[in-house]
Design an enzyme around this catalytic site. Structure first.
Site, PDB file in Angstrom:
ATOM      1  CB  SER A 266      28.312 -17.540  -0.311  1.00 49.40           C
ATOM      2  OG  SER A 266      28.087 -18.901  -0.620  1.00 49.40           O
ATOM      3  CB  THR A 267      33.683 -18.028  -0.210  1.00 46.73           C
ATOM      4  OG1 THR A 267      34.024 -16.670  -0.484  1.00 46.73           O
ATOM      5  CG2 THR A 267      34.924 -18.893  -0.359  1.00 46.73           C
ATOM      6  CB  VAL A 269      27.510 -21.197  -2.941  1.00 43.90           C
ATOM      7  CG1 VAL A 269      26.901 -21.594  -4.282  1.00 43.90           C
ATOM      8  CG2 VAL A 269      26.452 -21.218  -1.854  1.00 43.90           C
ATOM      9  CD  GLU A 293      32.480 -10.324  -6.334  1.00 47.06           C
ATOM     10  OE1 GLU A 293      32.665 -10.520  -5.113  1.00 47.06           O
ATOM     11  OE2 GLU A 293      31.481  -9.765  -6.794  1.00 47.06           O
ATOM     12  CB  CYS A 327      31.118  -8.528  -2.840  1.00 46.73           C
ATOM     13  SG  CYS A 327      29.768  -9.499  -3.530  1.00 46.73           S
ATOM     14  CD  GLU A 425      30.824 -11.974   2.547  1.00 49.40           C
ATOM     15  OE1 GLU A 425      30.886 -11.070   1.702  1.00 49.40           O
ATOM     16  OE2 GLU A 425      30.725 -13.175   2.263  1.00 49.40           O
TER      17      GLU A 425
END
Length: 543
Positions: A266-267, A269, A293, A327, A425
């Site tokens: 995740s972004t 994290v 990513e 993703c 998301e």
């Protein structure tokens, strides 16, 4: 010792098997599924080649059959992270000094093991542990992982061959050294191939690794470790630990020998970890390489000139394969008013024919989402849409966790292009659609660009080449992987290197030499054959 310039076998994409009725692979996979379901695995950590059992065990169950026990894994603590780092550092010099062709041979062997004797083991483990249907498991855990191993070997040799020019009397060359320290690989649940690639790519380049998989993917991670061991990865080069995120972070990101971080997740994290690394930067021997990513809010943009059936297929496949837990999954769509009803009709027909249930039943297109936290988040978003004035659930919308974490493929129609599920998301089988007036195509592209913090994948559908060019240029910063008349998922190693920017990561393109370059620290060597013996340059002479 003998020397040579060695050419590695040319990398080729692993052929995808069909698993159609009557095929050999279908029978083999069903047999492996039965075998795995018939035993409860006891899964240790692997540190310096040793199996570590703590007695603090965690139960594993298929997300689609939560009452069945697949086995238990042994949870570690801070001491095990320290031991894994020590093991990696102890193995570093010998591994870094091993001739590159032997590192190559290990991972080429790993590719053949995955494609051969371990194919149905890794597929079955992924199906049971992560609730993937046979095709989704095959393209991920067997084919893509074999592709990563083979193409990365080829990219490694391409990197090593990249050498500078030399002037007369000089020989210039570049050594591609591994990083000084250890690499920490933190891998996700959704792709077994990513779980295999994140520790192995740095290791291939001569690095040593501490690997922490997602707790919901330990079952398949164990099979990956079996492959690494049988392929000949030396003890201590890749160390596998099962600890909580905070425990790993506390030890890894304060260690002076921390040299690199390879991540998919995740972004939020990733941003927190980046902040943690920045706060500890003064502790490290070198500036760590940070490769990640992260999330995506991936889109399909259709023009009035689109093929409606192709758009509908791209949406049903792109949004709902593997329950939207990619993703790259299509989770927002911008559709022209003049084509909307036609596209809607095709989608409704597709969803009526999609079966949902356990992964072991090969007729099921949809399986379960990964765990209860995901189930609760998705159910909440669906319930909110059912009650919201700006949204309407027009397809699906059901959910049930009596047997497993099942969420129906759900389509939300919104009148607000900034509605929550157009921006956030959710990581599940929920697609939100905004229908725009045909005349507002350019305006809608502007909205698309500004709506989301992410820039991972996206697609344009049109039969008008001028429109295709216009959209490709206008949406240049919205996606690291951009698709023309195709769904925004399914990147293939060696064909579409994968990664995005903005909030979606560092765009270091897994499946390319770009990624491998992050795991080396080049040293330039200049050798002068006849050194100068006089400090004076010609310009110093008098006229």
């Amino acid at each position: 010792m003998p020397k040579g310039f060695f050419n590695v076998p040319p990398a080729k994409n692993e052929p995808i098997l069909s698993y159609a009725p009557g095929t050999k692979e279908r029978a083999e996979l069903k047999k492996q599924l039965e075998e795995f379901r018939s035993v409860e695995m006891d899964i240790p950590m692997y540190i310096a080649g040793e199996e570590i059992r703590t007695g603090n065990t965690i139960r594993m169950a298929p997300p689609h059959d939560i009452k069945h026990t697949l086995g238990h894994y042994h949870q570690g603590d801070e001491t095990h992270v320290h031991k894994a780092i020590d093991a990696a550092l102890s193995a570093r010099d010998k591994w870094a000094n091993l001739s590159w062709e032997h590192r190559a041979a290990i991972f080429l062997k790993a590719a053949d093991l995955i494609a051969g004797p371990y194919r149905q083991k890794i597929n079955a483990a992924t199906m049971l542990g992560q609730s993937k249907n046979p095709f989704q498991a095959e393209i991920d855990s067997a084919c893509e992982l074999a592709d990563f191993f083979r193409f990365n070997v080829q990219y490694m040799t391409d990197i090593y061959k990249d050498q500078p020019a030399s002037a007369n009397g000089i020989w210039d060359r570049v050594e591609y050294r591994p990083l000084e320290g250890f690499v920490f690989a933190l891998t996700p649940f959704n792709f077994t191939s990513i779980a295999g690639n994140l520790p192995s790519a740095p290791a291939l380049m001569g690095n040593v690794v501490v690997w922490k998989p997602a707790k919901t993917a330990v079952y398949s991670a164990k099979v990956l470790m079996d492959v690494f061991k049988e392929a000949g990865v030396p003890d201590g080069v890749i160390n596998l630990v099962y600890v909580s995120g905070p425990v790993a972070a506390k030890v890894v990101f304060s260690h002076p020998d921390f040299a690199g971080f390879h991540f998919t997740g995740s972004t939020e994290v990733f941003q927190n970890i980046w902040n943690n690394i920045g706060s500890n930067i003064h502790k490290y021997k070198t500036y760590p390489r940070i490769v990640g990513e992260t999330g995506g809010k991936d889109y399909v943009m259709a023009h009035k000139s689109c093929d409606a059936k192709a758009v509908a297929t791209a949406l049903t496949r792109g949004a709902f394969e593997f329950q939207g837990q990619k993703c790259s999954a299509a989770s927002r769509a911008y559709l022209p008013a003049s084509r909307w009803e036609e596209i809607r009709g095709y989608m409704e027909k597709d969803l009526k024919e999609m079966k949902m249930g356990p992964a072991e039943d090969f007729t099921n297109f949809i399986n379960a989402v990964i765990d209860q936290a995901s189930f609760d988040k998705l159910a909440g978003a669906i319930d909110e849409a059912k009650e919201h004035a700006e949204a309407e659930v027009i397809m699906g919308g059901g959910y049930d966790m009596s047997a497993g974490y099942f969420i129906e493929p759900t389509v939300i129609l919104t009148t607000n292009p900034n509605y929550r599920t157009m921006e956030e998301e959710l990581f599940g089988p929920v697609l939100t659609i905004y229908v725009y007036e045909d005349s507002k195509f350019e305006e809608t592209m502007d909205i698309l660009d500004k709506t989301s913090m992410y820039a991972l994948t996206g697609a344009i559908f049109s039969q008008d080449r001028y429109i295709i060019e216009q959209a490709t240029k206008r949406l240049v910063n919205t996606a690291g992987n951009f698709y023309i008349n195709d769904k925004p998922t399914g990147a293939v190693v060696g064909q579409q290197p994968f990664g995005g920017s903005r909030g979606s990561g560092t765009n270091d393109k897994a499946g390319s030499a770009i990624n491998l370059m992050r795991w080396v620290s080049p040293r330039t060597i200049k050798e002068c054959f006849v050194p100068a013996t006089d400090f004076r340059y010609p310009f110093l002479q008098e006229d």
